[in-house]
Design a protein around this motif. Structure first.
Motif, PDB file in Angstrom:
ATOM      1  N   LEU A  87     -37.666  10.952 -70.039  1.00  0.00           N
ATOM      2  CA  LEU A  87     -38.272  11.106 -68.719  1.00  0.00           C
ATOM      3  C   LEU A  87     -38.098   9.847 -67.880  1.00  0.00           C
ATOM      4  N   ARG A  88     -38.184  10.046 -66.553  1.00  0.00           N
ATOM      5  CA  ARG A  88     -38.186   8.918 -65.619  1.00  0.00           C
ATOM      6  C   ARG A  88     -39.185   9.237 -64.509  1.00  0.00           C
ATOM      7  N   TYR A  89     -40.136   8.326 -64.276  1.00  0.00           N
ATOM      8  CA  TYR A  89     -41.104   8.545 -63.212  1.00  0.00           C
ATOM      9  C   TYR A  89     -40.389   8.607 -61.864  1.00  0.00           C
ATOM     10  N   ASP A  90     -40.763   9.572 -61.033  1.00  0.00           N
ATOM     11  CA  ASP A  90     -40.174   9.679 -59.701  1.00  0.00           C
ATOM     12  C   ASP A  90     -40.525   8.453 -58.882  1.00  0.00           C
ATOM     13  N   LEU A 122     -53.500  11.843 -59.487  1.00  0.00           N
ATOM     14  CA  LEU A 122     -52.093  11.488 -59.393  1.00  0.00           C
ATOM     15  C   LEU A 122     -52.006  10.129 -58.714  1.00  0.00           C
ATOM     16  N   LYS A 123     -51.458   9.138 -59.413  1.00  0.00           N
ATOM     17  CA  LYS A 123     -51.425   7.788 -58.881  1.00  0.00           C
ATOM     18  C   LYS A 123     -50.096   7.125 -59.203  1.00  0.00           C
ATOM     19  N   VAL A 124     -49.527   6.444 -58.226  1.00  0.00           N
ATOM     20  CA  VAL A 124     -48.228   5.789 -58.397  1.00  0.00           C
ATOM     21  C   VAL A 124     -48.339   4.685 -59.453  1.00  0.00           C
ATOM     22  N   ILE A 128     -43.673   0.772 -59.430  1.00  0.00           N
ATOM     23  CA  ILE A 128     -42.991   1.261 -58.216  1.00  0.00           C
ATOM     24  C   ILE A 128     -43.953   1.392 -57.032  1.00  0.00           C
ATOM     25  N   LYS A 129     -45.109   0.753 -57.160  1.00  0.00           N
ATOM     26  CA  LYS A 129     -46.118   0.859 -56.107  1.00  0.00           C
ATOM     27  C   LYS A 129     -45.580   0.375 -54.766  1.00  0.00           C
ATOM     28  N   ASP A 130     -44.783  -0.703 -54.800  1.00  0.00           N
ATOM     29  CA  ASP A 130     -44.252  -1.260 -53.563  1.00  0.00           C
ATOM     30  C   ASP A 130     -43.219  -0.350 -52.912  1.00  0.00           C
ATOM     31  N   LYS A 131     -42.601   0.517 -53.703  1.00  0.00           N
ATOM     32  CA  LYS A 131     -41.549   1.392 -53.178  1.00  0.00           C
ATOM     33  C   LYS A 131     -42.100   2.659 -52.527  1.00  0.00           C
ATOM     34  N   ILE A 132     -43.376   2.945 -52.775  1.00  0.00           N
ATOM     35  CA  ILE A 132     -43.960   4.196 -52.269  1.00  0.00           C
ATOM     36  C   ILE A 132     -45.209   3.863 -51.449  1.00  0.00           C
ATOM     37  N   PRO A 133     -45.050   3.551 -50.171  1.00  0.00           N
ATOM     38  CA  PRO A 133     -46.214   3.203 -49.352  1.00  0.00           C
ATOM     39  C   PRO A 133     -47.122   4.403 -49.064  1.00  0.00           C
TER      40      PRO A 133
END
Length: 836
Positions: A87-90, A122-124, A128-133
């Motif tokens: 798997l890979r997180y989106d 559902l939480k980033v 990758i938090k910086d990539k998904i504002p």
């Protein structure tokens, strides 16, 4: 366990009056002795389909976040392997470094929408938090049109099961009657062997006289309820109808309907069945056909009856007036063994005249005129192809059409378009060559029976191994032979760590050869480029053995690569001992190599094997490198070397079996002129000169040894000795003895004592990035990637010791000591600055 065994004891089933002793059959030895090759696994499409687990790359699901088990995030399936998902997180895009494997049975996995239904968060993820504002906008975008993983395979009784395993003994299906009319009757599954089902008609529980073997994807096999949906009646076949009264049959039917829910098979299982198209045959048309019940000859045949746009009946022509029965069977447009008139003549094949035909020379024009019939036009037949991967003399496993209980060794003796002529070996009664389609579901790849725990009929006569001169590559210490490993496995219970071997079935994903990656000093780049793009999927042991064999054959010197791969007693894989062979300059070499048995270890095994061979860690493995390698290995050359791509071995050359120390030879004759050679190879430590008897009969082997390697290594020793002298003159150099398990003496280590380390922050609070940054400031910078991959932060760094570094990072003593020197500096600074 059967799927893990390298060999299988098969007792021959002799004909009456004969006496054949129990014999042991091994595919690898048989292929070598016969000089044949195995048909490629990719040519058996029905087997590939049976290995699918219901999940597919690209499907999305909701997965618990590792760092916070109370939150979830959307992930995409990258690849599947049995009950394992990669798997890979989106949000990570094309970054493969964050990919992770999970077990469907134990991981916290759910279909898309589960969190909303169950009030979960559902939480980033932090990475990758910086990539998904904007989380909501991102989810709307990535989930638009997305395919969710099947809920029934993630939850409930079916969770983690291979869909094929849901067809268990006692399951019920409906089978069309292919001999009479378009009727169907219920059948019970008696046995499921890798998707090949032994079926018994409902109502005949105590009799196996009418049992049939069919692959689960057979077009005439359906889930219960199919007949009612398509307007066909449920009637027992004529062959068994008289065994019970009509009332009894109706009672049986009533009982089946009452128990339908508990014995039914999921309809999703049949989604990959071939779709039956529309035919254009008419009654009375003539053609050439192969009787599926006796597929040995091609005969004239007639379209006897057309039922509807999908089904029609074929009858093999028989002109004898006294005949009482007919050879007829129901077909569809894609049925195998149907050819246009004159097909045999055009392909140089014999057409068997109909029984009762006057004369021996059959002529289609006269026959059509005599019968007053027309030939079925070419447009009625599907186009045939020769693009299937089969070649003459290839070996496979095939069902005996006369006795479907038997699966025999088969040899391809002839090919015409999409059809094979197979010679079956070992059948109870000799039969002529069988004519089968390349898409037949009664043929299987080499090793299929062993993997599925089914008896393969061995050859009638065992192949006697010819006496060969074999130089044995012997490990330093005594190890278990392949035979001993096999015997031990027979009675060994699987550990919990082996649970990913799903009932001994195929579980290894495809292993890709990434031809653009750095091939290292051992492997020939040109030969690597000629390797297939991938191998597998299949049984882990068989697939990895094939991969290693291909690599050995792609080496500059196969014997040397074999020696690098051979099993050490200290190996931590706890896998399966396999005997691999190499040929070099007319001699044979053999060594025991350990391969992993379970899919969860395959990726790590491939990576560590790559590092052992000093090539790019991505040269081969379950991940395909599409464009640029993540290791940036294109900048490396054969003479450019880092610790990360192998184990630095600044020591004298080892002593191969039957030879002398090459270094000693070089020092005794320093003035002997030698041919200049490129020193591509790094050599393994000293080996015992004792030879090992590995022949089946226990006869002595030749003492050929590795003379070629002796000569080559002697020629290299002078330049290597010069290199070592240069390195000794440097301020910080290590020189190690051949015994790598002993610490070097003070004489061997010449090290400049560095200045005292002053830390700017507490290493207990260092992140992985901080650790990597520190290492890159030292002369161990090439090892920083390992710390990044294994996520070693400051706390973990302070726990590292020399044995731990050697074991976990697979480093030899030299690089390990060098690394531990810097770790000890950090520890000392920590105690002095922060311990109080």
């Amino acid at each position: 366990v059967n799927g893990l065994l390298n060999r299988r004891h098969l007792s021959s089933l002799p004909d009456a009056g004969s006496s054949v002793e129990e014999m042991e059959f091994n595919w690898d030895e048989y292929l070598e002795d016969t000089g044949a090759t195995a048909a490629p696994h990719g040519s058996f499409k029905h087997v590939d389909t049976s290995l699918q687990n219901g999940f597919a790359p690209g499907m999305k699901l909701e997965v618990a976040v590792k760092s916070d088990q109370n939150t979830y995030w959307v992930a995409t399936i990258i690849t599947t392997c049995g009950q394992l998902l990669l798997l890979r997180y989106d949000g990570y895009g094309e970054d493969r470094k964050a990919d992770f494997w999970c077990d469907i049975m134990t991981a916290d996995l759910h279909p898309i929408g589960w969190c909303e239904q169950n009030k979960k968060i559902l939480k980033v993820p932090e990475g990758i938090k910086d990539k998904i504002p904007d989380q909501e906008e991102f989810l709307q975008r990535v989930l638009k049109g997305a395919c969710s993983a099947p809920a029934n395979l993630l939850e409930g009784l079916h969770r983690g099961k291979n869909p094929l395993d849901l067809i268990a003994p006692g399951s019920r299906l409906e089978l069309q009657n292919v001999r009479d009319t378009l009727e169907a009757w219920i059948v019970n599954v008696v046995e499921n062997v890798g998707g090949r089902l032994k079926l018994r008609f409902e109502g005949l529980e105590d009799s196996d006289k009418f049992d049939q073997w069919l692959f689960y994807l057979d077009p005439f096999l359906h889930q219960v309820g199919w007949a009612a949906q398509h307007g066909y009646s449920l009637q027992p076949p004529l062959a068994i109808r008289s065994l019970k009264s009509e009332t009894d049959w109706q009672e049986i039917l009533k009982k089946v309907k009452e128990e339908e829910e508990e014995s039914s098979v999921p309809t999703d299982l049949f989604k990959d069945k071939p779709v039956i198209g529309v035919h254009s045959f008419s009654e009375g048309m003539k053609l050439e056909a192969v009787d599926p019940m006796a597929p040995f000859v091609i005969s004239p045949a007639t379209v006897l009856k057309v039922y509807n746009e999908k089904y029609f009946m074929i009858e093999i022509d028989d002109l004898r007036p006294e005949r009482t029965t007919s050879q007829s069977y129901i077909c569809h447009v894609n049925s195998a063994g149907l050819f246009p008139v004159q097909w045999s003549l055009k392909n140089g094949l014999h057409l068997s005249p109909p029984p009762g035909y006057p004369g021996q020379d059959f002529d289609w024009a006269d026959y059509l005129k005599q019968c007053g019939a027309e030939a079925a036009p070419q447009s009625c037949f599907p186009l045939l192809t020769s693009d299937h991967g089969f070649k003459e003399n290839m070996k496979l496993e095939a069902v005996n059409p006369v006795d479907p209980e038997e699966v025999c060794i088969a040899t391809v003796t002839k090919l015409k378009d999409s059809y094979l002529w197979l010679q079956l070996e070992g059948s109870k009664k000799p039969i002529p060559d069988c004519i089968v389609s390349v898409e037949s579901m009664n043929i299987f790849p080499v090793g299929w029976c062993e993997t599925n725990g089914y008896q393969l009929r061995p050859p009638r006569k065992a192949i006697v191994n010819k006496q060969k001169k074999i130089a044995v590559v012997q490990p330093e210490k005594q190890i278990l032979s392949s035979r001993t490993v096999h015997d031990g496995l027979k009675n060994q219970e699987l550990n919990s760590s082996d649970s990913v071997v799903i009932n001994g079935k195929y579980c290894c994903p495809k292993i890709y050869f990434n031809h653009r990656c750095f091939s290292g000093p051992y492997l020939n780049k040109g030969r690597i480029a000629e390797l297939p793009q991938s191998v597998g999927p299949g049984n882990c042991v068989l697939v990895l053995k094939e991969v290693l064999t291909l690599l050995i054959n792609a080496a500059y010197k196969p014997s040397r690569v074999l020696r690098e791969l051979q099993l050490d007693e200290e190996a931590a894989w706890h896998g399966h001992g396999e005997t691999l062979k190499a040929k070099y300059k007319g001699k044979s070499y053999r060594a025991t190599v350990e391969v992993v048995r379970t899919a969860d270890r395959v990726a790590d095994f491939c990576r560590k094997t790559c590092i052992k061979l000093e090539c790019c860690p991505n040269l081969f493995g379950p991940q395909m490198v599409l464009d640029k390698c993540s290791e940036n290995c294109s900048v490396l050359t054969k003479t450019k070397y880092t610790h990360y791509y192998g184990k630095r071995k600044n020591k004298r050359i080892g002593r191969p079996p039957g030879g002398h120390s090459n270094l000693e030879v070089a020092m005794k004759k320093p003035n002997k002129r030698r041919k200049r050679r490129k020193h591509f190879f790094v050599h393994k430590k000293k080996r015992s000169s004792t030879s090992v008897d590995n022949t089946p009969a226990g006869s002595p082997q030749g003492s050929g040894g590795e003379e070629e390697d002796d000569q080559d290594e002697s020629e290299l020793s002078h330049s290597l000795a010069q290199d070592r002298d240069k390195r000794k003159r440097k301020l910080r150099t290590f020189s190690f003895s051949d015994d790598e398990n002993k610490p070097p003496s003070p004489k061997d280590i010449k090290m400049e004592i560095p200045e005292k380390l002053q830390l700017d922050s507490n290493p207990l609070e260092w992140s992985v990035a901080d650790v990597v940054r520190f290492l890159k400031s030292t002369d161990c910078a090439p090892l920083a990637r390992i710390f990044l991959d294994q996520e070693i932060d400051g706390q973990a760094l302070l726990l590292l010791t020399l044995p731990t570094v050697q074991e976990c990072m697979d480093l030899k003593l030299g690089p390990a000591i060098k690394l531990c020197h810097h770790i000890e500096r950090v520890k000392l600074a920590f105690y002095q600055q922060y311990a109080n």
